[in-house]
Design a protein around this motif. Structure first.
Motif, PDB file in Angstrom:
ATOM      1  N   MET A 193       0.977  -1.223  -0.419  1.00 52.13           N
ATOM      2  CA  MET A 193      -0.078   0.322  -0.315  1.00 52.13           C
ATOM      3  C   MET A 193       0.850   1.396  -0.076  1.00 52.13           C
ATOM      4  O   MET A 193       0.515   1.966  -0.532  1.00 52.13           O
ATOM      5  CB  MET A 193      -0.798  -0.210   0.786  1.00 52.13           C
ATOM      6  CG  MET A 193      -1.902   1.556   1.536  1.00 52.13           C
ATOM      7  SD  MET A 193      -2.968   0.670   2.879  1.00 52.13           S
ATOM      8  CE  MET A 193      -3.899   2.611   2.160  1.00 52.13           C
ATOM      9  N   VAL A 194       2.505   1.313   0.831  1.00 49.34           N
ATOM     10  CA  VAL A 194       2.200   2.163   0.099  1.00 49.34           C
ATOM     11  C   VAL A 194       3.668   2.820  -0.761  1.00 49.34           C
ATOM     12  O   VAL A 194       3.692   3.946  -1.066  1.00 49.34           O
ATOM     13  CB  VAL A 194       3.783   2.164   1.939  1.00 49.34           C
ATOM     14  CG1 VAL A 194       4.893   3.584   2.177  1.00 49.34           C
ATOM     15  CG2 VAL A 194       3.178   2.024   3.372  1.00 49.34           C
ATOM     16  N   TRP A 195       4.015   1.695  -0.993  1.00 49.41           N
ATOM     17  CA  TRP A 195       4.485   1.325  -2.330  1.00 49.41           C
ATOM     18  C   TRP A 195       3.845   2.699  -3.252  1.00 49.41           C
ATOM     19  O   TRP A 195       3.638   3.068  -4.774  1.00 49.41           O
ATOM     20  CB  TRP A 195       4.620   0.280  -3.063  1.00 49.41           C
ATOM     21  CG  TRP A 195       5.861   0.326  -4.360  1.00 49.41           C
ATOM     22  CD1 TRP A 195       6.963   0.655  -4.875  1.00 49.41           C
ATOM     23  CD2 TRP A 195       5.052  -0.341  -5.398  1.00 49.41           C
ATOM     24  NE1 TRP A 195       6.574   0.928  -5.782  1.00 49.41           N
ATOM     25  CE2 TRP A 195       5.871   0.334  -6.192  1.00 49.41           C
ATOM     26  CE3 TRP A 195       3.563  -0.607  -5.667  1.00 49.41           C
ATOM     27  CZ2 TRP A 195       5.080  -0.157  -8.076  1.00 49.41           C
ATOM     28  CZ3 TRP A 195       3.175  -0.867  -6.856  1.00 49.41           C
ATOM     29  CH2 TRP A 195       3.590  -0.703  -8.100  1.00 49.41           C
ATOM     30  N   ASP A 196       2.366   1.593  -3.300  1.00 48.79           N
ATOM     31  CA  ASP A 196       1.130   2.327  -4.334  1.00 48.79           C
ATOM     32  C   ASP A 196       1.561   4.037  -3.671  1.00 48.79           C
ATOM     33  O   ASP A 196       1.383   5.085  -4.641  1.00 48.79           O
ATOM     34  CB  ASP A 196      -0.044   2.030  -4.239  1.00 48.79           C
ATOM     35  CG  ASP A 196      -0.922   1.965  -5.142  1.00 48.79           C
ATOM     36  OD1 ASP A 196      -1.174   2.498  -6.222  1.00 48.79           O
ATOM     37  OD2 ASP A 196      -2.093   2.467  -4.351  1.00 48.79           O
ATOM     38  N   ILE A 197       1.174   4.059  -2.539  1.00 45.81           N
ATOM     39  CA  ILE A 197       1.246   5.046  -2.371  1.00 45.81           C
ATOM     40  C   ILE A 197       2.040   6.746  -2.892  1.00 45.81           C
ATOM     41  O   ILE A 197       1.998   7.570  -3.916  1.00 45.81           O
ATOM     42  CB  ILE A 197       0.657   5.466  -1.273  1.00 45.81           C
ATOM     43  CG1 ILE A 197      -0.723   5.502  -0.609  1.00 45.81           C
ATOM     44  CG2 ILE A 197       0.234   7.547  -0.419  1.00 45.81           C
ATOM     45  CD1 ILE A 197      -0.672   5.348   0.564  1.00 45.81           C
ATOM     46  N   VAL A 198       2.707   6.296  -3.389  1.00 47.78           N
ATOM     47  CA  VAL A 198       4.095   6.318  -3.440  1.00 47.78           C
ATOM     48  C   VAL A 198       4.251   6.803  -4.751  1.00 47.78           C
ATOM     49  O   VAL A 198       4.678   7.375  -6.097  1.00 47.78           O
ATOM     50  CB  VAL A 198       5.998   5.632  -2.934  1.00 47.78           C
ATOM     51  CG1 VAL A 198       6.699   6.096  -3.485  1.00 47.78           C
ATOM     52  CG2 VAL A 198       5.655   6.268  -1.445  1.00 47.78           C
ATOM     53  N   ARG A 199       3.964   5.269  -5.468  1.00 52.25           N
ATOM     54  CA  ARG A 199       4.167   5.458  -6.758  1.00 52.25           C
ATOM     55  C   ARG A 199       2.889   6.821  -7.585  1.00 52.25           C
ATOM     56  O   ARG A 199       3.185   7.146  -8.301  1.00 52.25           O
ATOM     57  CB  ARG A 199       3.960   4.604  -7.840  1.00 52.25           C
ATOM     58  CG  ARG A 199       3.815   4.143  -8.732  1.00 52.25           C
ATOM     59  CD  ARG A 199       3.140   2.622  -9.529  1.00 52.25           C
ATOM     60  NE  ARG A 199       1.764   2.732  -8.875  1.00 52.25           N
ATOM     61  CZ  ARG A 199       0.408   3.266  -9.227  1.00 52.25           C
ATOM     62  NH1 ARG A 199       0.938   4.052 -10.020  1.00 52.25           N
ATOM     63  NH2 ARG A 199      -0.608   2.671  -8.254  1.00 52.25           N
ATOM     64  N   PHE A 200       1.212   6.695  -6.777  1.00 53.16           N
ATOM     65  CA  PHE A 200       0.560   7.434  -7.270  1.00 53.16           C
ATOM     66  C   PHE A 200       1.381   9.102  -7.937  1.00 53.16           C
ATOM     67  O   PHE A 200       1.349   9.740  -8.483  1.00 53.16           O
ATOM     68  CB  PHE A 200      -0.414   7.771  -6.770  1.00 53.16           C
ATOM     69  CG  PHE A 200      -1.343   8.206  -6.821  1.00 53.16           C
ATOM     70  CD1 PHE A 200      -2.064   8.548  -7.878  1.00 53.16           C
ATOM     71  CD2 PHE A 200      -1.424   9.438  -5.577  1.00 53.16           C
ATOM     72  CE1 PHE A 200      -3.162   9.066  -8.312  1.00 53.16           C
ATOM     73  CE2 PHE A 200      -2.187  10.945  -6.290  1.00 53.16           C
ATOM     74  CZ  PHE A 200      -3.329   9.542  -7.513  1.00 53.16           C
ATOM     75  N   ALA A 201       1.875   9.700  -5.674  1.00 52.27           N
ATOM     76  CA  ALA A 201       2.384  10.901  -5.986  1.00 52.27           C
ATOM     77  C   ALA A 201       2.946  11.201  -7.317  1.00 52.27           C
ATOM     78  O   ALA A 201       3.491  12.407  -7.507  1.00 52.27           O
ATOM     79  CB  ALA A 201       3.064  11.066  -4.138  1.00 52.27           C
ATOM     80  N   ARG A 202       4.327  10.059  -7.159  1.00 48.01           N
ATOM     81  CA  ARG A 202       5.766  10.724  -7.718  1.00 48.01           C
ATOM     82  C   ARG A 202       5.141  11.268  -9.596  1.00 48.01           C
ATOM     83  O   ARG A 202       5.489  10.986 -10.268  1.00 48.01           O
ATOM     84  CB  ARG A 202       6.380   9.514  -8.126  1.00 48.01           C
ATOM     85  CG  ARG A 202       7.089   9.496  -6.577  1.00 48.01           C
ATOM     86  CD  ARG A 202       8.222   8.819  -6.243  1.00 48.01           C
ATOM     87  NE  ARG A 202       9.652   9.179  -4.969  1.00 48.01           N
ATOM     88  CZ  ARG A 202       9.897   8.086  -4.660  1.00 48.01           C
ATOM     89  NH1 ARG A 202       9.649   7.631  -4.757  1.00 48.01           N
ATOM     90  NH2 ARG A 202      10.733   8.278  -3.330  1.00 48.01           N
ATOM     91  N   SER A 203       4.070  10.264  -9.776  1.00 46.90           N
ATOM     92  CA  SER A 203       3.640   9.615 -11.249  1.00 46.90           C
ATOM     93  C   SER A 203       2.736  11.141 -11.253  1.00 46.90           C
ATOM     94  O   SER A 203       2.784  11.571 -12.670  1.00 46.90           O
ATOM     95  CB  SER A 203       1.874   8.593 -11.832  1.00 46.90           C
ATOM     96  OG  SER A 203       1.011   8.883 -10.821  1.00 46.90           O
ATOM     97  N   ARG A 204       2.732  12.686 -10.650  1.00 47.37           N
ATOM     98  CA  ARG A 204       1.552  13.527 -11.125  1.00 47.37           C
ATOM     99  C   ARG A 204       2.868  14.295 -10.247  1.00 47.37           C
ATOM    100  O   ARG A 204       2.565  15.042  -9.719  1.00 47.37           O
ATOM    101  CB  ARG A 204       0.503  13.255  -9.530  1.00 47.37           C
ATOM    102  CG  ARG A 204      -0.265  12.534 -10.920  1.00 47.37           C
ATOM    103  CD  ARG A 204      -1.403  12.337  -9.887  1.00 47.37           C
ATOM    104  NE  ARG A 204      -2.265  11.279 -10.317  1.00 47.37           N
ATOM    105  CZ  ARG A 204      -2.078   9.724 -11.078  1.00 47.37           C
ATOM    106  NH1 ARG A 204      -1.500   9.220 -10.365  1.00 47.37           N
ATOM    107  NH2 ARG A 204      -3.720   9.971 -11.807  1.00 47.37           N
ATOM    108  N   SER A 205       3.999  14.050  -9.742  1.00 48.80           N
ATOM    109  CA  SER A 205       5.233  14.934  -9.653  1.00 48.80           C
ATOM    110  C   SER A 205       4.779  15.430  -8.047  1.00 48.80           C
ATOM    111  O   SER A 205       5.508  16.638  -7.665  1.00 48.80           O
ATOM    112  CB  SER A 205       4.996  16.249 -10.844  1.00 48.80           C
ATOM    113  OG  SER A 205       5.663  15.293 -11.573  1.00 48.80           O
TER     114      SER A 205
END
Length: 94
Positions: free
Chosen positions: A1-13
């Protein structure tokens, strides 16, 4: 879940930084949650699995290593929160 949140945030800068007792672990580094290479920095593995922490904690939640995420305030933070609600619901993964 943490990885998914980080991935989402970084995909949107959206700036995101992992911290907490497990944040500088090899797992978090390998998943890109943190940029700290624990082997390169010669961090001790044992600090993530401290017997003293287990013995002195009252609940299982206090015994487990944790990963906190720092996010900016405002609209970007709200965008990440809404992603979590859409994907995992109000009570998180089941």
């Amino acid at each position: 879940m943490v990885w998914d949140i980080v991935r989402f945030a970084r995909s949107r800068s959206i700036m995101v930084q992992g911290r907490g007792s497990a944040a500088n672990s090899a797992t978090c580094y390998a998943l890109g949650i943190t940029a700290v290479d624990p082997v390169g920095m010669e961090l001790l593995f044992e600090r993530f699995l401290s017997e003293e922490r287990v013995k002195s904690s009252c609940s299982i939640a206090d015994r487990m290593p944790d990963i906190d995420l720092d996010l900016p305030s405002g609209a970007e933070r709200e965008e990440v929160i809404q992603h979590v609600y859409r994907k995992y619901g109000a009570h998180g993964p089941q």
